[in-house]
Design an enzyme around this catalytic site. Sequence first.
Site, PDB file in Angstrom:
ATOM      1  N   ARG A 264      -9.357  -0.178   3.926  1.00 21.39           N
ATOM      2  CA  ARG A 264      -8.301   0.763   3.575  1.00 21.39           C
ATOM      3  C   ARG A 264      -8.591   1.588   2.303  1.00 21.39           C
ATOM      4  NH1 ARG A 264      -2.470  -1.635   4.907  1.00 21.39           N
ATOM      5  NH2 ARG A 264      -2.119   0.497   5.558  1.00 21.39           N
TER       6      ARG A 264
ATOM      7  N   CYS B 154      -6.784  -4.985   2.351  1.00 19.95           N
ATOM      8  CA  CYS B 154      -5.894  -6.056   2.792  1.00 19.95           C
ATOM      9  C   CYS B 154      -6.476  -6.657   4.062  1.00 19.95           C
ATOM     10  CB  CYS B 154      -4.482  -5.553   3.005  1.00 19.95           C
ATOM     11  SG  CYS B 154      -4.343  -4.425   4.351  1.00 19.95           S
TER      12      CYS B 154
ATOM     13  N   ARG C 201       0.795  -1.211   0.000  1.00 23.05           N
ATOM     14  CA  ARG C 201       0.000   0.000   0.000  1.00 23.05           C
ATOM     15  C   ARG C 201       0.842   1.281   0.000  1.00 23.05           C
ATOM     16  NH1 ARG C 201      -5.185   1.125   0.994  1.00 23.05           N
ATOM     17  NH2 ARG C 201      -5.440   3.183   1.886  1.00 23.05           N
TER      18      ARG C 201
ATOM     19  N   ARG D 201       8.627  -8.257   5.511  1.00 16.41           N
ATOM     20  CA  ARG D 201       8.170  -6.959   5.000  1.00 16.41           C
ATOM     21  C   ARG D 201       8.558  -5.834   5.954  1.00 16.41           C
ATOM     22  NH1 ARG D 201       2.192  -6.624   2.966  1.00 16.41           N
ATOM     23  NH2 ARG D 201       3.061  -4.578   2.608  1.00 16.41           N
TER      24      ARG D 201
ATOM     25  N   ASP E 210      -0.101  -0.316  15.082  1.00 17.85           N
ATOM     26  CA  ASP E 210       0.941  -1.257  14.629  1.00 17.85           C
ATOM     27  C   ASP E 210       1.578  -2.037  15.784  1.00 17.85           C
ATOM     28  OD1 ASP E 210       0.457  -0.574  12.029  1.00 17.85           O
ATOM     29  OD2 ASP E 210       2.156   0.798  11.853  1.00 17.85           O
TER      30      ASP E 210
END
Length: 420
Positions: free
Chosen positions: A121, A116, A92, A399, A307
């Site tokens: 989103r 996702c 993204r 990632r 997060d």
Amino acid sequence: MEKLVIEGGKLLHGEVKISGSKNAALPILAATLLTDETCVIRNIPRLRDTMTMVKLLRSLGKTAELTGDCITISQKGHLNHVAEYKLVSTMRGSFCVLGPLLAKLNKAKVSLPGGCVIGVRPVDLHLKGIKALGAKIEIEGGYVIATTRKLKGAHMYLGGAFGSSVLATANVMMAAVLADGETIIESAACEPEIEDLTNFLMAMGAKIEGKGSPRLVINGVRKLKGVQYKIIHDRIEAGTYILAAAATRSSIIIKNGCFEQLMALTDVLNQAGVKVIEENGYVKVKPGRRFSPVNVSTYPYPGFPTDLQAQYMALMALTPGVSVITDKVYPDRFIHTAELNRMGANIRREGINAIVQGVKKLYGAPVMASDLRASAALVIAGLAAKGRTEVHRMYHLERGYEDLDQKLLGLGAKVWREKE
Ligand code: EPU
């Protein structure tokens, strides 16, 4: 494909060094599109996502040379204005090439990123801001096609139903730095990664006031220059190691620990019985004797980061008593609960909340990584659990966590990679 195997139940000890911030690196790399001159950026984390952004920049006409954590980005010919589906759909963060391409070329065609596993989103706020600057937007074949004669400064409100948007702020700010006249963004994201992007743009010659605040005032300039820049360290990586130490009841030291950016986490941890202090520039984690459950709701910065929500849930899963975890940024970001339950956790979803009933022990199990932070939660649970955990689809971890297995080995964990 590889999996991460963890033999759990070991105390962690020693030091871990935090890498450069993924979420600062991605928009800053995109911002290099705003100049034809060479940019040299240090502290770039070697991650799947940063490498995807480098590939995207190359596909747009930049050359990029990586040496260690340093990247040199230059340009020989013309930029290409099309960001292809195959690169944007995998990450993204790639969508934030829209603003700089449009500012530089007066046209941009960027694939829509799609949803996702952490939620829908949308990109409405990105498009609202870009439109406010005078661009015409069309959606065709899954692409956003933006055109303008010349972007013009505007006064806009960029808050949405879930608060400010990090990448929409980045996209619009990058478009506004080369627009004619003054742009004011109200309800801009205040995340340290946006402040870092602001510093980078200002070093390139952009005129921006209100850095780090919800009101950014940008005066467009004609041209930006190449710079040398070092990006900030990754507060989410630091927070993940802090939570790994807490869940395994271990004392560790974190170098480049971003202490002041993690106050929302450290405050909650102090209430939960884990001391996190800063000493001589290092962050030290010291778990106390008794742990208590503490409810958490995530919010945009400086609130508790979404997060770190999954990783915090792994800690609460092992904390006696009941805690309620709510994600106000991504209300559906709870995919990790089912996998944690497979390890013996007792967590249930009730509407927008996850109710966590702490258990005495978690037990190792094969589990499936689904997104980056959910996978980090499974690693934390695996480190604290009794027995062997296999985290499948390790590429999710790659990632966002540089050298995860090596860093955990350095902390005394028993982990290794195996082929699937
Ligand atoms: N939103 C809208 N409309 C928009 C944009 C966002 O409604 O146009 C909503 C989102 O659906 C969400 C909220 O606003 O509910 C906040 O989303 P935001 O736009 O801030 O997220 P993002 O910029 O796409 C970045 C990070 C994410 C991080 C979020 C929130 C990058 C590359 N990504 O995403 O990081 O969770 O901010 O802090 O910077 C991760 O690193 O694992 C990660 C997912």
